[in-house]
Each structure stands twice: as C-alpha cells, then as structure tokens.
Write a protein that holds these residues in place. Structure first.
Motif, mmCIF file in Angstrom:
data_model
loop_
_atom_site.group_PDB
_atom_site.id
_atom_site.type_symbol
_atom_site.label_atom_id
_atom_site.label_comp_id
_atom_site.label_asym_id
_atom_site.label_seq_id
_atom_site.Cartn_x
_atom_site.Cartn_y
_atom_site.Cartn_z
ATOM 1 N N ASP A 113 13.652 -32.888 41.409
ATOM 2 C CA ASP A 113 13.483 -31.491 41.017
ATOM 3 C C ASP A 113 13.640 -31.255 39.529
ATOM 4 O O ASP A 113 13.169 -30.255 38.997
ATOM 5 C CB ASP A 113 14.475 -30.587 41.764
ATOM 6 N N ASP A 114 14.322 -32.149 38.811
ATOM 7 C CA ASP A 114 14.523 -31.933 37.384
ATOM 8 C C ASP A 114 13.215 -31.920 36.617
ATOM 9 O O ASP A 114 13.131 -31.378 35.517
ATOM 10 C CB ASP A 114 15.422 -33.033 36.797
ATOM 11 N N SER A 115 12.170 -32.514 37.221
ATOM 12 C CA SER A 115 10.890 -32.569 36.525
ATOM 13 C C SER A 115 10.016 -31.362 36.824
ATOM 14 O O SER A 115 8.931 -31.230 36.299
ATOM 15 C CB SER A 115 10.124 -33.836 36.928
ATOM 16 N N VAL A 116 10.496 -30.484 37.714
ATOM 17 C CA VAL A 116 9.700 -29.319 38.083
ATOM 18 C C VAL A 116 9.785 -28.261 36.993
ATOM 19 O O VAL A 116 10.862 -27.957 36.501
ATOM 20 C CB VAL A 116 10.187 -28.730 39.423
ATOM 21 N N VAL A 117 8.653 -27.713 36.632
ATOM 22 C CA VAL A 117 8.610 -26.721 35.558
ATOM 23 C C VAL A 117 7.993 -25.441 36.092
ATOM 24 O O VAL A 117 6.905 -25.474 36.653
ATOM 25 C CB VAL A 117 7.772 -27.230 34.361
ATOM 26 N N ARG A 118 8.656 -24.335 35.938
ATOM 27 C CA ARG A 118 8.102 -23.040 36.295
ATOM 28 C C ARG A 118 7.234 -22.546 35.148
ATOM 29 O O ARG A 118 7.740 -22.202 34.076
ATOM 30 C CB ARG A 118 9.221 -22.016 36.553
ATOM 31 N N THR A 119 5.946 -22.511 35.357
ATOM 32 C CA THR A 119 5.064 -22.091 34.272
ATOM 33 C C THR A 119 5.292 -20.638 33.899
ATOM 34 O O THR A 119 4.981 -20.236 32.789
ATOM 35 C CB THR A 119 3.591 -22.274 34.668
ATOM 36 N N ALA A 120 5.853 -19.857 34.820
ATOM 37 C CA ALA A 120 6.080 -18.447 34.510
ATOM 38 C C ALA A 120 7.117 -18.279 33.405
ATOM 39 O O ALA A 120 7.185 -17.240 32.760
ATOM 40 C CB ALA A 120 6.521 -17.688 35.751
ATOM 41 N N ILE A 121 7.940 -19.344 33.188
ATOM 42 C CA ILE A 121 8.945 -19.255 32.137
ATOM 43 C C ILE A 121 8.274 -19.226 30.769
ATOM 44 O O ILE A 121 8.781 -18.627 29.826
ATOM 45 C CB ILE A 121 9.934 -20.438 32.243
ATOM 46 N N ASP A 122 7.140 -19.889 30.685
ATOM 47 C CA ASP A 122 6.415 -19.958 29.418
ATOM 48 C C ASP A 122 5.684 -18.635 29.212
ATOM 49 O O ASP A 122 4.668 -18.388 29.819
ATOM 50 C CB ASP A 122 5.415 -21.119 29.442
ATOM 51 N N ARG A 161 -1.843 -18.544 39.004
ATOM 52 C CA ARG A 161 -1.414 -19.782 38.356
ATOM 53 C C ARG A 161 -0.088 -19.567 37.619
ATOM 54 O O ARG A 161 0.786 -20.428 37.609
ATOM 55 C CB ARG A 161 -2.503 -20.252 37.391
ATOM 56 N N ALA A 162 0.044 -18.400 36.995
ATOM 57 C CA ALA A 162 1.269 -18.105 36.259
ATOM 58 C C ALA A 162 2.476 -18.013 37.183
ATOM 59 O O ALA A 162 3.618 -18.214 36.758
ATOM 60 C CB ALA A 162 1.111 -16.795 35.486
ATOM 61 N N MET A 163 2.223 -17.704 38.461
ATOM 62 C CA MET A 163 3.313 -17.600 39.428
ATOM 63 C C MET A 163 3.642 -18.938 40.081
ATOM 64 O O MET A 163 4.670 -19.072 40.735
ATOM 65 C CB MET A 163 2.931 -16.604 40.534
ATOM 66 N N SER A 164 2.761 -19.908 39.938
ATOM 67 C CA SER A 164 2.928 -21.161 40.668
ATOM 68 C C SER A 164 3.898 -22.101 39.957
ATOM 69 O O SER A 164 4.325 -21.858 38.832
ATOM 70 C CB SER A 164 1.573 -21.842 40.859
ATOM 71 N N THR A 165 4.204 -23.201 40.617
ATOM 72 C CA THR A 165 5.127 -24.208 40.095
ATOM 73 C C THR A 165 4.361 -25.490 39.803
ATOM 74 O O THR A 165 3.503 -25.899 40.576
ATOM 75 C CB THR A 165 6.235 -24.493 41.120
ATOM 76 N N VAL A 166 4.670 -26.126 38.681
ATOM 77 C CA VAL A 166 4.072 -27.413 38.345
ATOM 78 C C VAL A 166 5.001 -28.518 38.848
ATOM 79 O O VAL A 166 6.170 -28.581 38.463
ATOM 80 C CB VAL A 166 3.848 -27.548 36.823
ATOM 81 N N TYR A 167 4.473 -29.348 39.739
ATOM 82 C CA TYR A 167 5.234 -30.479 40.284
ATOM 83 C C TYR A 167 4.666 -31.786 39.734
ATOM 84 O O TYR A 167 3.466 -31.883 39.462
ATOM 85 C CB TYR A 167 5.138 -30.508 41.813
#
Length: 452
Positions: free
Chosen positions: A437-446, A379-385
C-alpha cells in the motif's frame, strides 16, 4: 396485481385514464403567501399548466389569491371560493386544480361547494406517474403512492366508489366508498403487500449492484429536472434506444448502459426519473428504491435544460430532492443541455458555473467535451496502483486494461511493472499482484490534476 376494490391494477388504471378524445376543462388556482413574488406564482402556475396538459386536459382559466395564511376550510377565502364556483359554472369546467397542497378536509369542502372535482398539484403528478408506469416495479411504486394519498381521503357516507366510476385528471382522487372501515383495511393490507414486494425488489437490485461493483466499473447516474433531456443524452452516448418524448415524466424506470470514456475505461451510465419542484413526498418515499441509484453512484451527471425559463430554479429543485434521498454529497458535473435551442443562455450558464459544460443531446454538439470532462473527473477520483504481473499472466494484463487506465508499463526480467488507475473493487480482485500500500498514490491529492 389488484387494486383495493379487487379490480386488477391494469384494469383499474385503464378505467381512470383520461379520455383522449374529450379533454377536460381545468381551472388552475394558486394562493400566494408572504414572500411569493408575482413572477414566482406565475412560473409555478405555468408549470402546473404543463402538468395538466401532460395529464391530458386543458387549462381554461386561472385564479390567484394573496393571503397571509390558508383558510382552514377551503384554503382560499369564502368569497373567493364563491367566485371560483361562478367561474367554473361560466366556463363549464370539469375540475379545479390547486397549485397548493390541499388537506383532505379542504378538498372535501371545496368539492361540496363547487359541485365538481377539486384536486391539488400532488394529485396531478400522481396521475401522470400512473399513466407512465410500465414495469411491474414502476406500477407497484405508483400504486403505493396513490394508496398513501387516497387513504386519508376516504370519506364516510360517500356514495362514489373510490372514484372508479369517474374519469379524468381527478379520477383517482375523488370520493370514497360507503364501507369506509372495510376500505381502509383493504388499502392498508394492499400498502403492506406493496411495501414487502418493493423491499424484495430492493434486495434483488442490491445484489445486482454488488455484481456491478465486482466488475470494477464506476457508476454514473444521470439526474435532472423532468424533460431536461436525460434520456436523449443517454441515447446519444450509448445508442440505447430508450424512449424519449417531449413531455414531463416520460421516464420512470431507470435504465443502465455501459459507456466507454475517451481513455477507454468503461463506466455504467444510468438514466433516472426526472425531478420537479415540490415533488410529492409520497412519490419520493415510494420511489426510494429507484432513486437510490443516485445516492449510491460514484458521480452524478446533472442535466439542466438551458432553454428553460428558470434553469437556476430547476437546479435548486433537483438539489432539494438529492438532499432528501441522501445524494447531496455525491460529486456532480453540471451539463447544460439543449444548447442548440439557447446558444447565448447556455454560454452564460457555463460561465456562471465554472467546470460545467454545454451540450446538445439532439445534435451531438459538445458531447466530446462532456465525455472528456467526465473522464477527467472520474480519473481525478481514482487511485493509482502499482502492480507486478508475470509475463505468463496475460489474462491479468488484459483485466487491468479492461477495468482501469494504464498510466505506465515497465518491462522487467520476468514481469511487467504496471501503474494503473483502478477502482477499489478491481484492486481488491487483483490484490495478489498489487505492490504494498505504500506505493499507492491518490491522484486527487495532486491539486494540479483535480478538475474544478
């Protein structure tokens, strides 16, 4: 499938397998070089003894010599070679197995001096692989490794016919035929044919992987030292019924099963062939098509036998092979198996390796924690769309739930606004519903959500 002497491969394999009713007597030999400690040498010989036992023979004695460098003629010194000859005669040993890698000339000279088969660690491992190959691809990979090993060992003037007249552990690795040039051409033709067949199989496997990628499922490969319990863990998690045996290299052919993680998201879990210290380079080359499943995986589950005498050494050996197959950069989760057999050791290993988990694939102990940890790591590696889905597209909503993890759902006037963790493949298929794409958040950044 034919062997170089035009014998069907299955028949050639049967002719060279060990007679299980009369186990061969084996003398183990090791040459310790500078930097090799006594404990290291004994541990390596103990592992070689297990390999010999797996191949179907018995250790009757072992001999160790310390040298600054190998003797170019016999690997061991001349005096030690004579001593080894007397030992073999006294014990009526059938074969001598060196823990070191012998050159073709050294092997030939030793056999001439000892009057019996002399092979090395590589030959024993190849022999075991030959016994355990069952699928067409597995047999082709093993045969290719065997032929690459045999080719430089063809001997001019030898009367034996490529060891097909001899049985036992060293049967595949003895003398060659008298028509050496003819045999060399036959072997080269066979090697080329096997390489083409394996290349075709690799293309087929690549197409299968593309299909799996399109499914949007994450790929997880189980890797680890041989006999660490990888297949048992796969069976525990997926009830797949894969063959499990308490022996080295029981699994040669990869098996892939679908696994649902605690959050509901499915992944593809693949069992792989076990690794070992000094895994023969020829085997790595021949099995590259099979081993690449680890290099192409999204995550590795590295299973370690917590009850082993040297688990840290086994971890290092697996990492060495992973580097060789270009899989060293794939993130891994260390799983210390057989915690029921070594409770204290497993706890200490988990303490020494933060972020790892301890399990027992046999009893199921710790598997829930393992699945939660694996789910969190993926989950930490995935992308939130963020997706906007009309109410009349329930099929799309079902796909999002099936292929990813829904974070939140907001009801609008005529559509759902959904935030979900999706693979890139799934997001691509659902692209028409994905907000820009601006709404895409990489959860790994957190960093708070990234597991150690």
């Amino acid at each position: 499938m034919n062997s170089p002497d035009n014998t069907p491969y299955s028949e050639a394999l049967a002719n060279t397998l060990i007679d299980r009713t009369i186990r061969e007597k084996i003398v183990l030999v090791s040459v310790a070089m500078q930097g090799d400690t006594d404990d290291d040498v004994e541990a390596s010989l103990d592992e070689l003894s297990l390999l010999v036992d797996t191949a179907g023979a018995d250790e009757v004695a072992r001999m160790i010599q310390r040298r600054d460098s190998p003797d170019h003629t016999w690997y061991i010194g001349k005096g030690k070679a004579e001593e080894l000859k007397e030992l073999c005669l006294a014990l009526d040993a059938d074969t001598v197995v060196f823990d070191n890698e012998l050159s073709p000339a050294q092997q030939f000279n030793l056999e001439k001096l000892l009057g019996r088969t002399a092979i090395d660690r590589t030959a024993v491992i190849l022999d075991i692989f030959g016994q355990n190959a069952h699928t067409m691809e597995g047999k082709a990979q093993v045969e290719l490794a065997l032929l690459r090993y045999r080719l430089p060992r063809l001997r001019r003037g030898a009367k034996a016919k490529l060891s097909q007249q001899r049985g036992g552990v060293g049967a595949r690795f003895g003398g060659g035929e008298t028509k050496i040039e003819v045999d060399r051409r036959r072997i080269m033709r066979r090697i080329n044919k096997l390489e083409r067949e394996l290349a075709d199989l690799a293309e087929t496997r690549a197409l299968q992987r593309q299909g799996r990628r399109r499914s949007g499922l994450a790929s997880v490969a189980i890797v680890g030292y041989t006999n660490a319990g990888k297949s048992t863990l796969l069976n525990r998690l997926t009830q797949s019924g894969v063959l499990t045996e308490d022996r080295l290299f029981a699994t040669l052919d990869p098996t892939t099963r679908r696994l649902a993680l605690p959050g509901g998201e499915p992944v593809l879990l693949t069992d792989t062939v076990g690794f070992i210290r000094r895994l023969p380079h020829g085997l790595v080359e021949s099995f590259k098509g099979t081993l690449e499943v680890a290099a192409l995986a999204d995550y590795l589950v590295h299973v370690v036998d917590a009850s082993a005498s040297d688990p840290e050494g086994q971890i290092a050996a697996v990492h060495t092979v992973l580097r060789e197959i270009a899989a060293a950069e794939v993130p891994e989760l260390l799983v210390f198996n057989k915690a029921d057999l070594a409770v204290d050791a497993a706890k200490q290993l988990v303490h020494d390796h933060p972020g790892s988990v301890a399990v027992s694939a046999v009893t199921g102990e710790g598997t829930d924690e393992f699945l939660r940890t694996l789910s969190d790591r993926l989950r930490a590696m995935s992308t939130v769309y963020e997706l906007v889905v009309p109410y009349d597209r329930g099929d799309v909503l079902a796909s999002i739930h099936r292929e990813g993890e829904v974070v939140s759902t907001t009801d609008g006037a005529s559509e759902w606004t959904i935030r979900a963790r999706l693979s890139d493949a799934s997001a691509g298929r659902l692209g028409e519903f994905v907000v820009d794409d601006d709404s895409v958040v990489r959860t790994a950044i957190d960093s708070e959500q990234v597991m150690p």
